[in-house]
Design a protein around this motif. Structure first.
Motif, short mmCIF file in Angstrom:
data_model
loop_
_atom_site.label_atom_id
_atom_site.label_comp_id
_atom_site.label_asym_id
_atom_site.label_seq_id
_atom_site.Cartn_x
_atom_site.Cartn_y
_atom_site.Cartn_z
N GLU A 148 0.84 -1.20 0.00
CA GLU A 148 0.00 0.00 0.00
C GLU A 148 0.88 1.25 0.00
OE1 GLU A 148 -2.40 -0.30 3.53
OE2 GLU A 148 -3.76 -1.75 2.59
N VAL A 149 0.33 2.33 -0.51
CA VAL A 149 1.04 3.61 -0.49
C VAL A 149 1.27 4.00 0.97
CG1 VAL A 149 0.89 6.07 -1.05
CG2 VAL A 149 0.10 4.36 -2.70
N LYS A 150 2.52 4.34 1.28
CA LYS A 150 2.87 4.71 2.65
C LYS A 150 2.92 6.22 2.86
CE LYS A 150 5.42 0.50 3.59
NZ LYS A 150 6.70 -0.12 3.89
N ARG A 151 3.36 6.95 1.82
CA ARG A 151 3.45 8.41 1.93
C ARG A 151 2.99 9.07 0.65
NH1 ARG A 151 9.32 10.61 3.30
NH2 ARG A 151 9.75 9.56 1.35
N ASN A 152 2.23 10.15 0.79
CA ASN A 152 1.95 11.01 -0.34
C ASN A 152 2.94 12.16 -0.23
OD1 ASN A 152 0.90 13.34 -1.82
ND2 ASN A 152 -0.75 11.95 -2.33
N ILE A 153 3.83 12.27 -1.21
CA ILE A 153 4.93 13.23 -1.13
C ILE A 153 4.72 14.44 -2.03
CG2 ILE A 153 6.61 11.50 -0.41
CD1 ILE A 153 7.65 11.50 -3.35
N VAL A 154 3.50 14.68 -2.47
CA VAL A 154 3.24 15.75 -3.44
C VAL A 154 3.73 17.11 -2.94
CG1 VAL A 154 0.88 16.32 -2.73
CG2 VAL A 154 1.58 16.62 -5.11
N ASN A 155 3.65 17.38 -1.67
CA ASN A 155 4.08 18.68 -1.15
C ASN A 155 5.49 18.66 -0.59
OD1 ASN A 155 1.68 20.06 -1.73
ND2 ASN A 155 0.71 19.14 0.05
N MET A 156 6.20 17.55 -0.75
CA MET A 156 7.54 17.44 -0.18
C MET A 156 8.65 17.73 -1.17
SD MET A 156 7.24 14.02 2.10
CE MET A 156 6.06 13.82 3.39
N ASP A 157 8.33 18.06 -2.41
CA ASP A 157 9.37 18.24 -3.42
C ASP A 157 10.26 19.44 -3.15
OD1 ASP A 157 7.25 19.93 -3.99
OD2 ASP A 157 7.67 19.96 -6.13
N VAL A 158 9.82 20.35 -2.32
CA VAL A 158 10.64 21.51 -1.98
C VAL A 158 11.60 21.19 -0.82
CG1 VAL A 158 9.02 23.21 -2.86
CG2 VAL A 158 8.81 22.43 -0.50
N ASP A 159 11.45 20.02 -0.23
CA ASP A 159 12.31 19.59 0.86
C ASP A 159 13.60 19.03 0.28
OD1 ASP A 159 13.59 18.45 3.02
OD2 ASP A 159 11.88 17.22 3.64
N GLU A 160 14.69 19.73 0.48
CA GLU A 160 15.97 19.29 -0.09
C GLU A 160 16.46 17.98 0.51
OE1 GLU A 160 19.20 21.86 2.42
OE2 GLU A 160 18.02 22.94 0.91
N LEU B 27 14.45 15.37 0.99
CA LEU B 27 13.52 14.31 0.60
C LEU B 27 14.26 13.15 -0.04
CD1 LEU B 27 10.65 13.16 0.14
CD2 LEU B 27 10.65 14.36 -2.05
N VAL B 28 14.02 11.97 0.46
CA VAL B 28 14.52 10.74 -0.14
C VAL B 28 13.29 9.94 -0.55
CG1 VAL B 28 15.82 8.61 0.23
CG2 VAL B 28 16.58 10.74 1.30
N GLU B 29 13.11 9.77 -1.86
CA GLU B 29 11.96 9.00 -2.34
C GLU B 29 12.19 7.53 -2.04
OE1 GLU B 29 11.49 10.04 -6.44
OE2 GLU B 29 11.28 12.15 -5.97
N MET B 30 11.12 6.88 -1.55
CA MET B 30 11.21 5.48 -1.14
C MET B 30 10.09 4.67 -1.78
SD MET B 30 12.09 6.00 2.92
CE MET B 30 10.51 6.70 3.30
N ASN B 31 10.23 3.35 -1.69
CA ASN B 31 9.16 2.47 -2.16
C ASN B 31 7.86 2.84 -1.47
OD1 ASN B 31 10.65 0.90 -3.96
ND2 ASN B 31 11.37 -0.43 -2.33
#
Length: 122
Positions: free
Chosen positions: A64-76, A78-82
């Protein structure tokens, strides 16, 4: 000339700001910086297509999706994960696709949709 002034005044009244009316003015937002909505599974990025498929495409549940990161792209930091997504709510189920290689399925409101693998997405 009177006809022109009448049309102009009707237009201007129609465009005036009425109390209680909300207007949306387009401007760049955090969400617009992602190239498209996606989900990450097994280290691969899958573009959410919105293309509906039949339930017989559905294989085993992948998670299942664990995080919605749509608003996190400005966070330097941010580490995208499975199981991260920019377009799906947390707890959205993901399934293997038994009929098409290079895609997985996501479920919304009892319907199944394609998410297609994107090559070279960083």
């Amino acid at each position: 000339m009177k006809k022109f002034l009448l049309i102009l005044s009707i237009f201007l009244v129609g465009c005036s700001n009425q109390p209680g009316t909300t207007y949306h003015i387009s401007s760049p937002s955090d969400e617009e910086s992602w190239p498209y909505p996606f989900v990450i599974y097994d280290g691969q990025t899958y573009k959410l297509t919105g293309e509906k498929v039949e339930e017989d495409f559905k294989g085993e549940k992948l998670g299942e999706v664990k995080r919605n990161i749509v608003n996190m792209d400005v966070d330097e930091n941010l580490v995208e994960m499975n199981f991260d997504s920019t377009g799906l709510n947390t707890e959205t189920p993901l399934y293997a696709n038994i009929k098409e290689k290079d895609s997985i399925l996501y479920e919304e409101n009892g319907e199944y949709y394609l998410a297609k693998k994107v090559e070279g997405f960083e």
